[in-house]
Write an enzyme that holds these catalytic residues in place. Structure first.
Site, PDB file in Angstrom:
ATOM      1  N   HIS A  97       5.853  -1.397 -12.139  1.00  0.00           N
ATOM      2  CA  HIS A  97       5.109  -1.779 -13.342  1.00  0.00           C
ATOM      3  C   HIS A  97       3.973  -0.805 -13.658  1.00  0.00           C
ATOM      4  CE1 HIS A  97       2.323  -3.938 -10.485  1.00  0.00           C
ATOM      5  NE2 HIS A  97       1.435  -3.546 -11.375  1.00  0.00           N
TER       6      HIS A  97
ATOM      7  N   ASP B  37       9.862  -4.268  -7.809  1.00  0.00           N
ATOM      8  CA  ASP B  37       8.659  -3.685  -8.402  1.00  0.00           C
ATOM      9  C   ASP B  37       8.184  -2.460  -7.627  1.00  0.00           C
ATOM     10  OD1 ASP B  37       6.669  -3.388 -10.271  1.00  0.00           O
ATOM     11  OD2 ASP B  37       5.268  -4.748  -9.257  1.00  0.00           O
TER      12      ASP B  37
ATOM     13  N   ASN C 147      -5.371  -1.688  -8.399  1.00  0.00           N
ATOM     14  CA  ASN C 147      -4.913  -1.567  -7.009  1.00  0.00           C
ATOM     15  C   ASN C 147      -3.394  -1.456  -6.900  1.00  0.00           C
ATOM     16  OD1 ASN C 147      -7.674  -3.323  -6.140  1.00  0.00           O
ATOM     17  ND2 ASN C 147      -6.988  -1.765  -4.688  1.00  0.00           N
ATOM     18  N   SER C 148      -2.678  -1.812  -7.956  1.00  0.00           N
ATOM     19  CA  SER C 148      -1.224  -1.829  -7.895  1.00  0.00           C
ATOM     20  C   SER C 148      -0.661  -0.504  -7.403  1.00  0.00           C
ATOM     21  CB  SER C 148      -0.637  -2.115  -9.276  1.00  0.00           C
ATOM     22  OG  SER C 148      -0.578  -3.485  -9.508  1.00  0.00           O
TER      23      SER C 148
END
Length: 533
Positions: A172, A202, A275-276
């Site tokens: 994402h 993801d 942070n992803s």
């Protein structure tokens, strides 16, 4: 404007927000075979990886008590990168005027809904750091609308997994990006390309051209060995504040958030938008997870964050590097949970296994002789404790491999051999179970051309549920108008007369009944209980 993924947990609506923030006003974007590390040789990894926990640096531990994370952070920080993306956004038309209050980060901030794989998000609250105002907000303030197409900027994180520039991050983060820019801790900047991405887990693998220069590499650990209560640290770029370190513990393992392949680590280490894609380290300096999501009502961290286990991420990464995509095994069944009520109806001592709700014609399961109503208890030598385990076991199985599968049929155990196929994107691996009901109460009718058109029916047998009374037997069982009732207690229902007869028989003794229902192209079982229970 960002969207929000909502989840109901303990009766409270919580926003499932993927930890990825856009640059500017920061609206949010919601967010395995076990094998050896896939990128870089063992020797390369060993030369740049942090020392194992058995040989900590001075000051990290004293008599088993962690005094400081500073030496650990110093070693692993260079392996974490900033991932900035530029994406073209196409709106359906000119957006209406919407004033954003000063100090708001441009997001909604309330509850909303989304599906798996959505880049949904929710807004945060608080002051916007100086220099990070969103120019599109200024455009909207003065003109009340924005153009049909515009460029949107976003920020995320990543971790270097090979010295020649492979970087693991979230799908994402980079999924729709036209441009991807990576910044290292030493301020060097690179343009990255996508090697492969996988929406189901993801995860994405990107690469930068290092022009022969070797990069520091994170050591990949074993998330299977991590335990609830272990110390962990998360490093990333929350809200655009680069290389921020937070600490906490592993709060839980095996969390499921709605996907077939979910197996998240839960942590209370603070994870926020941006942070992803960043790493979750153990105290040995090994990556045990890729940070990806949080549960939140506001879009900010509430102490419940989720990371993809590195064991799963490693397997996906291997395939992305080799094929640019993930090749998964496919069985060709729709499955559902074996609830306590269903277990009782099928004569099981306890809820276990995966209940086959339907079998795809011509698929691997159909060819192997698997039937609707079978309960799969073991696949390729692995116990199937519940319906969530089966898709992952099947996905990990090499395509075209023939494996044994143990199941229960009419209370009898049997073993079949199935040749696993390849999962295509349009194929569905599982279906969710409906919750059992507390009552009867519905109106049914024959399948007529008018009802076929009204409810877009796919079935030509059974009876159509035309109305469901609120707070009634069928309503609590999850039944809906347009559902086609096919069986009651394994007896086929061909018409309304059949239904009345079998329903009357089922109600004798004030007992629950097992129903087989078709909804659209899917079939599923549910248990309906008599009123007053």
């Amino acid at each position: 404007m960002a969207k929000k993924i909502a989840a109901i947990l303990g009766g409270v609506v919580l926003g499932l927000v993927i930890a990825f923030a856009h640059a500017g006003a920061f609206p949010f974007w919601n967010s395995g075979n076990k094998s050896a590390p896939s990128t870089g040789s063992q020797a390369e990894a060993a030369s740049t990886a942090p020392a194992p926990a058995s040989a900590p640096e001075p000051g990290e531990r004293n008599a088993g008590v962690i005094q400081t994370f500073a030496p650990l952070v110093k070693r692993v920080m260079p392996t974490v990168v900033n991932v900035a993306v530029v994406e073209e956004v196409k709106s359906q038309g000119m957006m209406p005027f919407e004033m954003v209050p000063p100090g708001d980060n441009g997001g909604e901030g309330g509850e909303g809904g989304g599906n798996e794989g959505d880049n949904g998000g929710g807004g945060g609250q608080g002051e916007v750091p100086p220099g990070f105002g969103n120019p599109f907000e200024q455009f909207r303030r003065f003109f009340g609308e924005i153009p049909r197409e515009y460029k949107e900027h976003g920020l995320g994180s990543g971790v270097i997994v090979s010295p020649d520039g492979y970087i693991l991050t979230n799908n994402h983060v980079v999924g729709g990006a036209e441009q991807i820019h990576v910044t290292l801790m030493d301020k060097r900047e690179f343009t990255a390309k996508v090697i492969g991405k996988d929406a189901k887990t993801d995860l994405a693998l990107i690469k930068i051209d290092t022009k022969g220069q070797s990069l520091p590499v994170a050591q990949l650990g074993d998330s299977n060995q991590s335990q609830v209560g272990d110390w962990v640290i998360a490093i990333g770029n929350p809200f655009g504040f680069t290389l921020t370190v937070t600490a906490g513990i592993v709060s839980a393992k095996g969390r499921i958030l709605g996907g077939n392949y979910d197996d998240f680590l839960q942590t209370d280490a603070s994870i926020n938008p941006g942070n992803s894609g960043g790493p979750l380290f153990n105290t040995a300096g090994q990556v045990i997870g890729i940070n990806t999501a949080i549960y939140s009502r506001t879009g900010a961290n509430n102490g419940i964050g989720f990371a993809i286990p590195i064991d799963l991420a490693r397997s996906v990464m291997d395939q992305l590097k080799a094929h640019g995509r993930v090749i998964r095994g496919w069985l060709g069944v729709e499955i559902q949970e074996v609830t306590a009520d269903l277990a009782q109806s099928f004569g099981l001592p306890k809820p276990e296994g995966a209940l086959v709700a339907s079998v795809e014609k011509g698929g691997p399961a159909s060819k192997a002789g698997i039937e609707r109503g079978d309960i799969i208890t073991k696949f390729n030598g692995h116990e199937v404790e519940d319906e969530h385990e089966l898709p992952e076991l099947v996905a990990e199985t090499p395509v075209n491999q023939t494996v044994p599968m143990q199941l229960l049929r009419n209370g009898k155990s049997m073993t079949l051999k199935v040749k696993v196929g390849e999962l295509k994107e349009q194929q569905v691996a599982s279906a969710k179970a409906e919750e059992p009901g507390l009552n009867w109460g519905m109106q049914v009718g024959e399948i007529t051309p008018d009802l076929v058109q009204q409810f877009h029916l796919q079935a030509d047998k059974g009876v159509v549920i035309r109305r469901v009374q609120p707070d009634s037997p069928a309503a609590d069982a999850g039944l809906e108008p347009g559902d086609v009732l096919l069986e009651i207690n394994h007896d086929k229902v061909n018409n309304v007369k059949d239904f009345v007869s079998k329903a009357t028989e089922a109600k004798k003794g004030n007992k629950s009944a097992l129903l087989l229902v078709q909804r659209g192209n899917a079939t599923l079982y549910t248990v309906i209980k008599p009123g007053g229970e």
